[in-house]
Design a protein around this motif. Structure first.
Motif, PDB file in Angstrom:
ATOM      1  N   ILE A 177      -0.473  -6.399   6.505  1.00 34.21           N
ATOM      2  CA  ILE A 177       0.222  -7.299   5.540  1.00 34.21           C
ATOM      3  C   ILE A 177      -0.317  -7.002   4.014  1.00 34.21           C
ATOM      4  N   LEU A 178       0.562  -6.966   3.062  1.00 37.92           N
ATOM      5  CA  LEU A 178       0.090  -6.731   1.576  1.00 37.92           C
ATOM      6  C   LEU A 178      -0.904  -7.825   1.357  1.00 37.92           C
ATOM      7  N   GLU A 179      -1.813  -7.519   0.471  1.00 38.77           N
ATOM      8  CA  GLU A 179      -3.035  -8.471   0.398  1.00 38.77           C
ATOM      9  C   GLU A 179      -2.242 -10.007  -0.490  1.00 38.77           C
ATOM     10  N   GLU A 180      -1.316  -9.561  -1.262  1.00 37.95           N
ATOM     11  CA  GLU A 180      -0.594 -10.563  -2.103  1.00 37.95           C
ATOM     12  C   GLU A 180       0.212 -11.561  -1.203  1.00 37.95           C
ATOM     13  N   ASP A 181       0.824 -11.090  -0.046  1.00 30.37           N
ATOM     14  CA  ASP A 181       1.216 -12.110   1.029  1.00 30.37           C
ATOM     15  C   ASP A 181       0.576 -12.625   2.224  1.00 30.37           C
ATOM     16  N   ARG A 182      -0.605 -12.140   2.236  1.00 31.30           N
ATOM     17  CA  ARG A 182      -1.550 -12.398   3.367  1.00 31.30           C
ATOM     18  C   ARG A 182      -1.904 -13.990   3.421  1.00 31.30           C
ATOM     19  N   ILE A 195       4.659  -5.140   4.151  1.00 32.36           N
ATOM     20  CA  ILE A 195       3.945  -4.419   4.835  1.00 32.36           C
ATOM     21  C   ILE A 195       4.158  -3.144   4.270  1.00 32.36           C
ATOM     22  N   VAL A 196       3.124  -2.157   4.257  1.00 32.33           N
ATOM     23  CA  VAL A 196       3.058  -0.667   3.928  1.00 32.33           C
ATOM     24  C   VAL A 196       3.293   0.149   5.063  1.00 32.33           C
ATOM     25  N   ARG A 197       4.325   0.980   5.135  1.00 36.03           N
ATOM     26  CA  ARG A 197       4.716   1.553   6.619  1.00 36.03           C
ATOM     27  C   ARG A 197       5.073   3.010   5.973  1.00 36.03           C
ATOM     28  N   ARG A 198       4.118   3.855   6.436  1.00 35.63           N
ATOM     29  CA  ARG A 198       4.279   5.509   6.073  1.00 35.63           C
ATOM     30  C   ARG A 198       4.809   5.605   4.654  1.00 35.63           C
ATOM     31  N   GLY A 199       3.716   5.049   3.795  1.00 33.93           N
ATOM     32  CA  GLY A 199       3.670   5.086   2.328  1.00 33.93           C
ATOM     33  C   GLY A 199       4.548   4.154   1.625  1.00 33.93           C
ATOM     34  N   GLN A 200       5.631   3.486   2.304  1.00 33.33           N
ATOM     35  CA  GLN A 200       6.620   2.595   1.626  1.00 33.33           C
ATOM     36  C   GLN A 200       6.427   1.132   1.989  1.00 33.33           C
ATOM     37  N   VAL A 201       6.777   0.531   1.135  1.00 32.97           N
ATOM     38  CA  VAL A 201       6.452  -1.052   1.294  1.00 32.97           C
ATOM     39  C   VAL A 201       7.963  -1.659   1.962  1.00 32.97           C
ATOM     40  N   ARG A 202       7.734  -2.216   2.952  1.00 33.73           N
ATOM     41  CA  ARG A 202       8.940  -2.738   3.755  1.00 33.73           C
ATOM     42  C   ARG A 202       8.785  -4.250   3.941  1.00 33.73           C
ATOM     43  N   TRP A 203      10.004  -4.828   3.730  1.00 32.12           N
ATOM     44  CA  TRP A 203       9.784  -6.224   4.034  1.00 32.12           C
ATOM     45  C   TRP A 203      10.114  -6.778   5.434  1.00 32.12           C
ATOM     46  N   ILE A 204       9.381  -7.665   5.804  1.00 32.06           N
ATOM     47  CA  ILE A 204       9.404  -8.158   7.362  1.00 32.06           C
ATOM     48  C   ILE A 204       9.740  -9.605   7.353  1.00 32.06           C
TER      49      ILE A 204
END
Length: 337
Positions: free
Chosen positions: A300-305, A328-337
């Motif tokens: 998880i991105l640190e800002e959301d953790r 999260i960062v997935r394969r160099g891209q930020v994805r919203w979960i």
């Protein structure tokens, strides 16, 4: 005098009859105790004893006595006492030397007979229950090359009605060819290791394929290992299991296609368990089924953790529904979960 002393102490009835004169010459004291009849009522007319025999047995008893009095007889019959009680009698007679007299011993074996009848009735009830339930008892004897059945083997395997045993080789032919090795292996392992036998296999019955389960335990009989156990039809259960497995496969396929992942957070073990395509959603290796909490949080991105951990903590404390959005960062891209 010695004979009378011996006879007086016996629990069985000793008697001497004179068939040609229709008379009883001697009756031991046990007669009245067993029959409830006073001896003087039958000494002059032995037909009085015949009158006390149960009506359903009377003709058979009279015929056996008259036809076999010169060579001896051994018969069982019911005696109907005047108080209404039915007693089972075993009567053994033999001719004396001049063939005009018959000596005999009548034994009351009511308790043993009732126990035997109860056992027979119990076995009949058990067989009826087995036939209704689809369970068949079996004995597998490799040395004799036979398998014996007790129960509705005809219904379970589609065999001739009343068949109680068959060669092992013929039994194997009932099983679908694809499952025969599995069946033989199960039997062989049980006999070698003396462990319990349990195998599922398919058979043809009435144009249908049925699932049968064999379960048993190895015992020794005359130094020979045999398997005693049960066969039962598990077709409905097996079909339900297969349907459930197919349903789970379809669900997994749907989850993989939709990008939905079921998960379980085990607080005591700090572990997250996934059911679905976690590898696609989070960019994890394909075989990933669980992660420790620290590894998952690092996705998880640190800002959301911090917000995510707070939301999870509140759910554990309040038992209320959890819902939050994270990046999260997935394969160099930020994805919203």
């Amino acid at each position: 005098a010695r004979f009378k002393m011996y006879a007086d102490k016996m629990q069985d009835v000793l008697y001497i009859s004179n068939p040609s004169e229709n008379r009883i010459e001697y009756l031991s004291p046990a007669f009245q105790k067993i029959t409830g009849i006073e001896p003087h009522r039958v000494l002059e007319n032995w037909a009085g004893i015949l009158d006390a025999v149960h009506p359903e047995d009377r003709d058979r008893v009279q015929k056996t006595f008259l036809e076999n009095r010169e060579k001896g007889f051994d018969l069982e019959y019911r005696l109907l006492r005047e108080d209404g009680e039915v007693r089972w009698i075993r009567d053994r007679g033999f001719p004396l030397e001049d063939l005009s007299l018959v000596a005999g011993i009548a034994q009351d074996f009511t308790d043993r007979k009732n126990a035997e009848l109860e056992r027979i009735q119990s076995e009949e009830r058990l067989l009826l229950a087995l036939e209704s339930s689809g369970v068949v008892f079996f004995e597998w004897n490799e040395r004799r090359g036979q398998v014996e059945f007790q129960g509705g083997a005809d219904s379970l395997f589609g065999l001739t009605k009343g068949l109680e045993q068959m060669p092992i080789a013929e039994f194997a032919n009932l099983i679908l060819e694809q499952d025969r090795d599995l069946h033989r292996e199960g039997i062989g392992v049980a006999l070698r290791t003396l462990e319990r036998y349990a195998t599922d296999y398919r058979v043809h019955r009435g144009g249908q394929i049925r699932w049968i389960q064999g379960r048993g335990k190895v015992i020794y009989s005359e130094g020979n290992p045999i398997i005693n156990g049960v066969f039962l039809d598990i077709t409905n259960r097996k079909l339900a299991e297969l349907a459930r497995a197919e349903s789970e496969e379809r669900l997994q396929l749907a989850l993989s296609s939709s990008g939905v992942v079921f998960w379980q957070w085990v607080k005591s073990r700090q572990k997250i368990i996934f059911d679905g395509s976690a590898s696609t959603l989070f960019g994890l290796p394909p075989e990933t089924r669980y992660l420790d909490a620290t590894t998952f949080l690092n996705l998880i991105l640190e800002e959301d953790r911090t917000a995510f951990e707070k939301s999870i903590g509140q759910a554990f404390e309040t038992f209320e529904h959890y819902a939050t959005d994270i990046r999260i960062v997935r394969r160099g891209q930020v994805r919203w979960i």
